[in-house]
Design a protein around this motif. Structure first.
Motif, PDB file in Angstrom:
ATOM      1  N   PRO A 221      -5.117   6.779  -8.100  1.00  0.00           N
ATOM      2  CA  PRO A 221      -5.210   5.269  -8.578  1.00  0.00           C
ATOM      3  C   PRO A 221      -4.465   4.454  -8.874  1.00  0.00           C
ATOM      4  CG  PRO A 221      -5.974   7.206  -9.751  1.00  0.00           C
ATOM      5  CD  PRO A 221      -5.091   7.232  -9.044  1.00  0.00           C
ATOM      6  N   ASP A 222      -4.300   2.923  -9.258  1.00  0.00           N
ATOM      7  CA  ASP A 222      -3.385   2.083  -8.883  1.00  0.00           C
ATOM      8  C   ASP A 222      -3.808   0.914  -8.482  1.00  0.00           C
ATOM      9  OD1 ASP A 222      -0.355   1.162  -9.308  1.00  0.00           O
ATOM     10  OD2 ASP A 222       0.356   1.699  -7.724  1.00  0.00           O
ATOM     11  N   ILE A 223      -2.653  -0.328  -8.621  1.00  0.00           N
ATOM     12  CA  ILE A 223      -3.008  -1.912  -8.588  1.00  0.00           C
ATOM     13  C   ILE A 223      -2.013  -2.223  -6.720  1.00  0.00           C
ATOM     14  CG2 ILE A 223      -2.956  -4.446  -8.928  1.00  0.00           C
ATOM     15  CD1 ILE A 223      -4.203  -2.828 -11.019  1.00  0.00           C
ATOM     16  N   ASN A 224      -3.065  -2.613  -6.355  1.00  0.00           N
ATOM     17  CA  ASN A 224      -2.684  -3.473  -4.489  1.00  0.00           C
ATOM     18  C   ASN A 224      -1.845  -4.800  -5.325  1.00  0.00           C
ATOM     19  OD1 ASN A 224      -2.464  -3.768  -1.928  1.00  0.00           O
ATOM     20  ND2 ASN A 224      -4.066  -4.620  -2.338  1.00  0.00           N
ATOM     21  N   MET A 225      -0.080  -3.793  -5.352  1.00  0.00           N
ATOM     22  CA  MET A 225       0.529  -4.760  -5.890  1.00  0.00           C
ATOM     23  C   MET A 225       1.340  -5.810  -4.274  1.00  0.00           C
ATOM     24  SD  MET A 225       1.148  -4.350  -8.887  1.00  0.00           S
ATOM     25  CE  MET A 225       3.077  -4.347  -8.965  1.00  0.00           C
ATOM     26  N   LYS A 226       0.505  -6.421  -3.491  1.00  0.00           N
ATOM     27  CA  LYS A 226       0.598  -6.903  -2.592  1.00  0.00           C
ATOM     28  C   LYS A 226       0.191  -8.271  -2.608  1.00  0.00           C
ATOM     29  CE  LYS A 226       0.993  -3.216   0.981  1.00  0.00           C
ATOM     30  NZ  LYS A 226       2.639  -3.145   1.179  1.00  0.00           N
ATOM     31  N   TYR A 227       1.045  -9.048  -2.099  1.00  0.00           N
ATOM     32  CA  TYR A 227       0.332 -10.636  -1.593  1.00  0.00           C
ATOM     33  C   TYR A 227       1.134 -11.380  -0.463  1.00  0.00           C
ATOM     34  CZ  TYR A 227       5.663 -12.258  -1.589  1.00  0.00           C
ATOM     35  OH  TYR A 227       6.204 -13.237  -1.598  1.00  0.00           O
ATOM     36  N   ILE A 228       0.161 -12.068  -0.108  1.00  0.00           N
ATOM     37  CA  ILE A 228      -0.308 -12.430   1.499  1.00  0.00           C
ATOM     38  C   ILE A 228       0.861 -13.927   0.884  1.00  0.00           C
ATOM     39  CG2 ILE A 228      -1.518 -13.935   3.195  1.00  0.00           C
ATOM     40  CD1 ILE A 228      -1.652 -10.764   2.847  1.00  0.00           C
ATOM     41  N   PRO A 229       1.915 -14.258   1.464  1.00  0.00           N
ATOM     42  CA  PRO A 229       2.667 -15.509   2.020  1.00  0.00           C
ATOM     43  C   PRO A 229       2.103 -16.107   2.141  1.00  0.00           C
ATOM     44  CG  PRO A 229       3.799 -12.995   3.045  1.00  0.00           C
ATOM     45  CD  PRO A 229       2.322 -13.067   2.452  1.00  0.00           C
ATOM     46  N   SER A 230       2.491 -17.530   1.867  1.00  0.00           N
ATOM     47  CA  SER A 230       1.827 -19.190   2.852  1.00  0.00           C
ATOM     48  C   SER A 230       3.072 -19.636   3.801  1.00  0.00           C
ATOM     49  CB  SER A 230       2.213 -20.161   1.248  1.00  0.00           C
ATOM     50  OG  SER A 230       1.627 -19.509   0.128  1.00  0.00           O
ATOM     51  N   ASN A 231       3.981 -18.495   4.300  1.00  0.00           N
ATOM     52  CA  ASN A 231       4.441 -18.855   5.725  1.00  0.00           C
ATOM     53  C   ASN A 231       3.329 -19.286   6.674  1.00  0.00           C
ATOM     54  OD1 ASN A 231       5.632 -17.312   3.777  1.00  0.00           O
ATOM     55  ND2 ASN A 231       7.492 -17.604   4.828  1.00  0.00           N
ATOM     56  N   GLU A 232       3.347 -20.933   6.921  1.00  0.00           N
ATOM     57  CA  GLU A 232       1.813 -20.434   7.932  1.00  0.00           C
ATOM     58  C   GLU A 232       2.682 -19.403   9.421  1.00  0.00           C
ATOM     59  OE1 GLU A 232       2.870 -24.335   9.783  1.00  0.00           O
ATOM     60  OE2 GLU A 232       2.381 -25.188   8.604  1.00  0.00           O
ATOM     61  N   ASP A 233       3.829 -18.885   9.587  1.00  0.00           N
ATOM     62  CA  ASP A 233       3.541 -17.711  10.856  1.00  0.00           C
ATOM     63  C   ASP A 233       3.562 -16.646  10.663  1.00  0.00           C
ATOM     64  OD1 ASP A 233       5.617 -17.700   9.592  1.00  0.00           O
ATOM     65  OD2 ASP A 233       7.013 -17.599  11.508  1.00  0.00           O
ATOM     66  N   TYR A 234       3.001 -16.339   9.142  1.00  0.00           N
ATOM     67  CA  TYR A 234       3.233 -14.962   8.597  1.00  0.00           C
ATOM     68  C   TYR A 234       1.685 -14.291   9.129  1.00  0.00           C
ATOM     69  CZ  TYR A 234       2.620 -10.500   6.105  1.00  0.00           C
ATOM     70  OH  TYR A 234       2.224  -9.176   5.385  1.00  0.00           O
ATOM     71  N   VAL A 235       1.611 -12.720   9.582  1.00  0.00           N
ATOM     72  CA  VAL A 235       0.745 -12.376   9.940  1.00  0.00           C
ATOM     73  C   VAL A 235       0.705 -10.946   9.445  1.00  0.00           C
ATOM     74  CG1 VAL A 235      -0.807 -11.808  11.520  1.00  0.00           C
ATOM     75  CG2 VAL A 235       0.528 -13.544  12.129  1.00  0.00           C
ATOM     76  N   GLY A 236      -0.198 -10.035   9.108  1.00  0.00           N
ATOM     77  CA  GLY A 236       0.264  -9.313   8.249  1.00  0.00           C
ATOM     78  C   GLY A 236      -1.270  -8.575   6.982  1.00  0.00           C
ATOM     79  N   GLU A 237      -0.720  -7.649   6.389  1.00  0.00           N
ATOM     80  CA  GLU A 237      -1.559  -7.218   5.302  1.00  0.00           C
ATOM     81  C   GLU A 237      -1.384  -7.485   4.272  1.00  0.00           C
ATOM     82  OE1 GLU A 237      -2.594  -3.348   6.171  1.00  0.00           O
ATOM     83  OE2 GLU A 237      -3.660  -3.122   8.175  1.00  0.00           O
ATOM     84  N   GLY A 238      -0.222  -7.369   4.030  1.00  0.00           N
ATOM     85  CA  GLY A 238       0.371  -8.162   3.288  1.00  0.00           C
ATOM     86  C   GLY A 238       2.125  -7.806   2.417  1.00  0.00           C
ATOM     87  N   VAL A 239       2.999  -8.268   1.299  1.00  0.00           N
ATOM     88  CA  VAL A 239       3.967  -8.318   1.280  1.00  0.00           C
ATOM     89  C   VAL A 239       4.486  -7.305  -0.426  1.00  0.00           C
ATOM     90  CG1 VAL A 239       6.633  -8.824   1.281  1.00  0.00           C
ATOM     91  CG2 VAL A 239       5.108  -9.562   2.495  1.00  0.00           C
ATOM     92  N   ASP A 240       4.785  -6.227  -0.510  1.00  0.00           N
ATOM     93  CA  ASP A 240       5.204  -5.597  -1.650  1.00  0.00           C
ATOM     94  C   ASP A 240       5.382  -6.978  -2.615  1.00  0.00           C
ATOM     95  OD1 ASP A 240       4.768  -3.524  -0.742  1.00  0.00           O
ATOM     96  OD2 ASP A 240       6.936  -2.877  -0.581  1.00  0.00           O
ATOM     97  N   LEU A 241       5.045  -7.043  -4.197  1.00  0.00           N
ATOM     98  CA  LEU A 241       5.412  -8.022  -4.382  1.00  0.00           C
ATOM     99  C   LEU A 241       6.687  -7.650  -5.766  1.00  0.00           C
ATOM    100  CD1 LEU A 241       3.707 -10.653  -6.293  1.00  0.00           C
ATOM    101  CD2 LEU A 241       3.269  -9.264  -8.011  1.00  0.00           C
ATOM    102  N   PRO A 242       7.053  -8.596  -5.182  1.00  0.00           N
ATOM    103  CA  PRO A 242       8.908  -8.206  -6.106  1.00  0.00           C
ATOM    104  C   PRO A 242       8.762  -8.522  -6.983  1.00  0.00           C
ATOM    105  CG  PRO A 242       8.982 -11.103  -5.283  1.00  0.00           C
ATOM    106  CD  PRO A 242       7.438 -10.499  -4.730  1.00  0.00           C
ATOM    107  N   ILE A 243       9.821  -6.751  -8.001  1.00  0.00           N
ATOM    108  CA  ILE A 243       9.941  -7.298  -9.666  1.00  0.00           C
ATOM    109  C   ILE A 243      10.748  -7.377 -10.058  1.00  0.00           C
ATOM    110  CG2 ILE A 243       8.627  -6.174 -11.687  1.00  0.00           C
ATOM    111  CD1 ILE A 243       6.782  -6.826 -10.158  1.00  0.00           C
ATOM    112  N   SER A 244      11.533  -8.727  -9.765  1.00  0.00           N
ATOM    113  CA  SER A 244      12.892  -8.756 -10.315  1.00  0.00           C
ATOM    114  C   SER A 244      12.935 -10.018 -11.553  1.00  0.00           C
ATOM    115  CB  SER A 244      12.685 -10.005  -9.357  1.00  0.00           C
ATOM    116  OG  SER A 244      12.055 -11.297  -9.986  1.00  0.00           O
ATOM    117  N   PHE A 245      14.528 -10.007 -12.442  1.00  0.00           N
ATOM    118  CA  PHE A 245      14.210 -10.677 -13.633  1.00  0.00           C
ATOM    119  C   PHE A 245      13.435 -10.922 -14.367  1.00  0.00           C
ATOM    120  CE2 PHE A 245      16.634 -12.788 -16.695  1.00  0.00           C
ATOM    121  CZ  PHE A 245      16.872 -12.019 -17.785  1.00  0.00           C
TER     122      PHE A 245
END
Length: 247
Positions: free
Chosen positions: A214-238
């Motif tokens: 069990p978890d949270i789906n920590m992926k998001y879809i970038p706004s890049n027009e050329d992006y194709v994929g199921e999502g990118v891992d959400l970066p947890i930075s400072f």
């Protein structure tokens, strides 16, 4: 001394509390968290916490109102608390950049992973899996925050002995696996991981582990027009907890 009211919210845990011992407050499947105050912001700038990498854990412990043992938290539930803390402290909008293009992620739209809860036995954090190549039968558990701390400490200790060693995968397996063909002796489990756990079996076990966790789906879809994929891992930075840093 005057008492001041601080608002709180109930946060639902991805595990629904199903895998915790019956006596644990976590079996309710939710915890109470308070909104962040200036005192908690002090935690985020504490030099010692930043140096030893405990700043996020110290923050979350300060925000949790429900009397729990923090080390008992499953990693997926901890991720849900992390997201909730950010929303309660600084709002739902989180700006991230992918390949030079900014995307504003609505953190309230991050969904829970879909898992087969029929595999869960109430109050028992243990699962069975037959390794496909060797046909050995193992039982395993989902890791908690306390387990992760022990794993990190062991890996750091091994690296001090041999700086060139890479033991992350095998060390993690030694904490995940709870029995091999019915044998629960820790030494025998460690020997099995070191000498008899086949690479394809280890890969299959990791995949199954991730599938049922069990978890949270920590992926998001970038706004890049050329992006194709199921999502990118959400970066947890400072700036996840300090969005105005550098402004």
């Amino acid at each position: 001394m005057a008492e001041f009211k601080i608002p709180t919210e109930q946060v639902t845990l991805p595990s629904k509390g199903l895998l915790y011992p019956k006596e644990s407050p976590l079996t309710k499947g939710e915890i109470e968290m308070k909104y962040m105050t200036a005192k908690e912001e002090d935690i985020l700038t504490n030099a010692n916490y930043l140096r030893n990498g405990t700043v996020i854990d110290k923050l979350l412990q300060a925000l949790i109102v429900t009397p729990i043992d923090y080390s008992d938290l499953l990693i997926g539930d901890k991720n849900a608390i992390l997201i909730a803390a950010r929303i309660l402290g600084y709002g739902k909008d989180y700006s991230v950049t992918y390949n030079g293009v900014e995307t504003v992620v609505d953190l309230t739209q991050l969904s829970e992973k879909i898992v087969d809860e029929s595999l869960f036995k109430s109050g028992v954090n243990e699962f069975s899996f037959t390794l496909p190549k060797s046909q050995n039968v193992v039982t395993f558990k989902l890791l908690t925050h306390g387990d992760e701390q022990k794993i990190d400490a062991e890996i750091k200790g091994l690296q001090k002995v041999n700086p060139n060693s890479s033991t992350d995968l095998t060390t993690r397996m030694k904490y995940i696996i709870t029995s091999v063909n019915g044998d629960r002796d820790q030494k025998n489990i460690r020997d099995f991981v070191d000498t008899a756990l086949l690479a394809p079996d280890a890969r299959s076990l990791r995949q199954y582990y991730n599938q049922i966790s069990p978890d949270i789906n920590m992926k998001y879809i970038p706004s890049n027009e050329d992006y194709v994929g199921e999502g990118v891992d959400l970066p947890i930075s400072f700036n996840f907890f300090w969005p105005d840093a550098g402004v």
